[in-house]
Design a protein around this motif. Structure first.
Motif, PDB file in Angstrom:
ATOM      1  N   THR A  51      41.011  -5.055  13.611  1.00 21.23           N
ATOM      2  CA  THR A  51      40.538  -6.168  12.791  1.00 21.23           C
ATOM      3  C   THR A  51      40.802  -7.505  13.468  1.00 21.23           C
ATOM      4  N   LEU A  52      41.972  -7.645  14.069  1.00 18.75           N
ATOM      5  CA  LEU A  52      42.284  -8.886  14.778  1.00 18.75           C
ATOM      6  C   LEU A  52      41.359  -9.094  15.973  1.00 18.75           C
ATOM      7  N   VAL A  53      41.071  -8.012  16.692  1.00 18.38           N
ATOM      8  CA  VAL A  53      40.173  -8.123  17.844  1.00 18.38           C
ATOM      9  C   VAL A  53      38.778  -8.554  17.380  1.00 18.38           C
ATOM     10  N   VAL A  54      38.295  -7.974  16.280  1.00 21.17           N
ATOM     11  CA  VAL A  54      36.980  -8.351  15.756  1.00 21.17           C
ATOM     12  C   VAL A  54      36.982  -9.819  15.324  1.00 21.17           C
ATOM     13  N   PHE A  55      38.060 -10.276  14.706  1.00 19.05           N
ATOM     14  CA  PHE A  55      38.146 -11.673  14.270  1.00 19.05           C
ATOM     15  C   PHE A  55      38.117 -12.625  15.469  1.00 19.05           C
ATOM     16  N   VAL A  56      38.887 -12.282  16.509  1.00 19.64           N
ATOM     17  CA  VAL A  56      38.890 -13.125  17.709  1.00 19.64           C
ATOM     18  C   VAL A  56      37.504 -13.150  18.347  1.00 19.64           C
ATOM     19  N   CYS A  57      36.836 -12.006  18.360  1.00 22.14           N
ATOM     20  CA  CYS A  57      35.485 -11.936  18.928  1.00 22.14           C
ATOM     21  C   CYS A  57      34.517 -12.804  18.120  1.00 22.14           C
ATOM     22  N   TYR A  58      34.656 -12.766  16.797  1.00 19.98           N
ATOM     23  CA  TYR A  58      33.791 -13.581  15.937  1.00 19.98           C
ATOM     24  C   TYR A  58      34.013 -15.071  16.182  1.00 19.98           C
TER      25      TYR A  58
END
Length: 377
Positions: free
Chosen positions: A81-88
């Protein structure tokens, strides 16, 4: 896809090794790797697949009965989830930067307003190299305009300082030149009008926070009539243009240079102009000091006149290409100051034949149309 291959490989290795070694936590590599080249949606999909793979590993090793397995599942979900947030957030910032860059490029193109490739009997080529990263314009300025007599008027100049902090002064000078170019019959009158406009607006547009001290603009203005080879130049403290005639280079030094624009209160404006011959096939090279002061890695200045003499270009575009390539090779593609080039070639005048009706006050039938000669523009 590499991420899917990693998920399959890690899951197979974990199941094959048994419970002695836990490789399941390594599945977080898959969404992290995906985020480096893909968007948040694909990254989230890979994260879900990694979570499913870890769930299969957990079920194969005895189910959700151990605290370690539950902790692994929760940790992988949180990290994905953190990786997806950083990507967003990265994509959001990239979109904002793209919009800002697009607006900045449009604004810079409007300020610079590139000269036309043909104007009157002249062919024009130009090049602008800004020292600031991501910038298309800085403290150098160039403009070409038509006058009513008819002739073409040319401006090239250099604001004290360089980069984005000088854009306001450069735009003020170009705006004044374009507004006054067609209004004044003589070149000294044009220079005086541009000087007055710059002095009125210099305090408002000058970036005194980044560039302290006096603000002025070195410039060369040239008047090139459509008919006849005689051209006129007024140099306001700027590097002299180069005249290319039959393979020979002539430096157009002025006998009495005028002071830079913007120093009217400190200097007396000279009305002296220099005349030179610009024949059909001749090319006139105007440039700013960023070209001749560009240094090589060893500290040597770029020998512009010598390099131009060595080129065998047959057109303004070809000559500009050779100059650009030579300058970048000399400096190692590292410019510390803005540089602008403007090349003008006189071409044979083209005549346009337009019908002209002769009016008759006596009511007699009109005669045949007579030709009226006009210059191609």
């Amino acid at each position: 896809m590499i991420a899917l291959a990693l998920i399959v490989a890690i899951a197979a290795a974990d199941i094959g090794i048994g419970t002695s070694v836990h490789l399941g936590p390594l599945l977080v590599i898959a969404p992290t790797l995906t985020a480096s080249f893909a968007g948040p949606r694909l990254t989230a999909l890979v994260g879900v697949l990694a979570e499913v793979a870890l769930l299969i590993i957990v079920i194969f090793h005895g189910g959700l009965t151990t605290t370690n397995h539950v902790a692994q599942l929760i940790a992988l979900a949180v990290l994905s989830t953190l990786v997806v947030f950083v990507c967003y957030m990265r994509e959001r910032h990239a979109r904002e930067l793209s919009r800002v860059r697009s607006v900045a490029e449009t604004a810079q193109r409007v300020l610079l307003r590139p000269p036309p490739r043909r104007i009157g009997p002249l062919r024009v080529a130009w090049l602008y190299l800004a020292a600031e990263d991501e910038a298309q314009i800085g403290g150098d300025l160039l403009a070409v305009a038509r006058a009513d007599h008819p002739c073409t008027r040319v401006l090239i100049g250099d604001v004290r300082g360089h980069g984005l902090a000088s854009i306001g002064e450069a735009s003020a000078a170009m705006g004044a030149f374009r507004e006054c170019a067609h209004r004044y019959a003589s070149l000294p009158e044009l220079v005086t009008a541009v000087e007055e406009s710059i002095c009125r607006n210099l305090e408002e547009v000058a970036d005194t926070a980044h560039e302290a001290g006096e603000h002025f603009i070195t410039a060369v203005m040239i008047d090139i009539p459509d008919q006849g080879p005689q051209a006129e130049m007024l140099n306001c403290g700027h590097p002299p243009p180069l005249l290319i005639h039959g393979g020979r280079i002539t430096v157009l030094n002025t006998r009495r240079p005028a002071p830079p624009l913007g120093l009217r209160a400190l200097c007396v404006r000279s009305d002296h102009t220099d005349r030179f011959t610009l024949e059909t096939g001749d090319m006139l090279l105007l440039y700013t000091d960023g070209a001749i002061e560009a240094r090589s890695p060893t500290g040597a200045f770029y020998p512009l006149a010598e390099r131009v003499a060595s080129f065998r270009a047959s057109s303004p575009d070809a000559l500009l290409h050779d100059i650009h390539r030579g300058l970048l090779a000399h400096t190692g593609e590292q410019l510390t100051d803005d540089a602008a080039f403007l090349i003008i070639e006189r071409t044979p005048s083209r005549q346009l034949h337009r019908p002209h009706l002769v009016s008759h006050a006596d009511g007699l039938p009109p005669s045949k149309p007579a030709d009226r000669h006009g210059l191609a523009r």
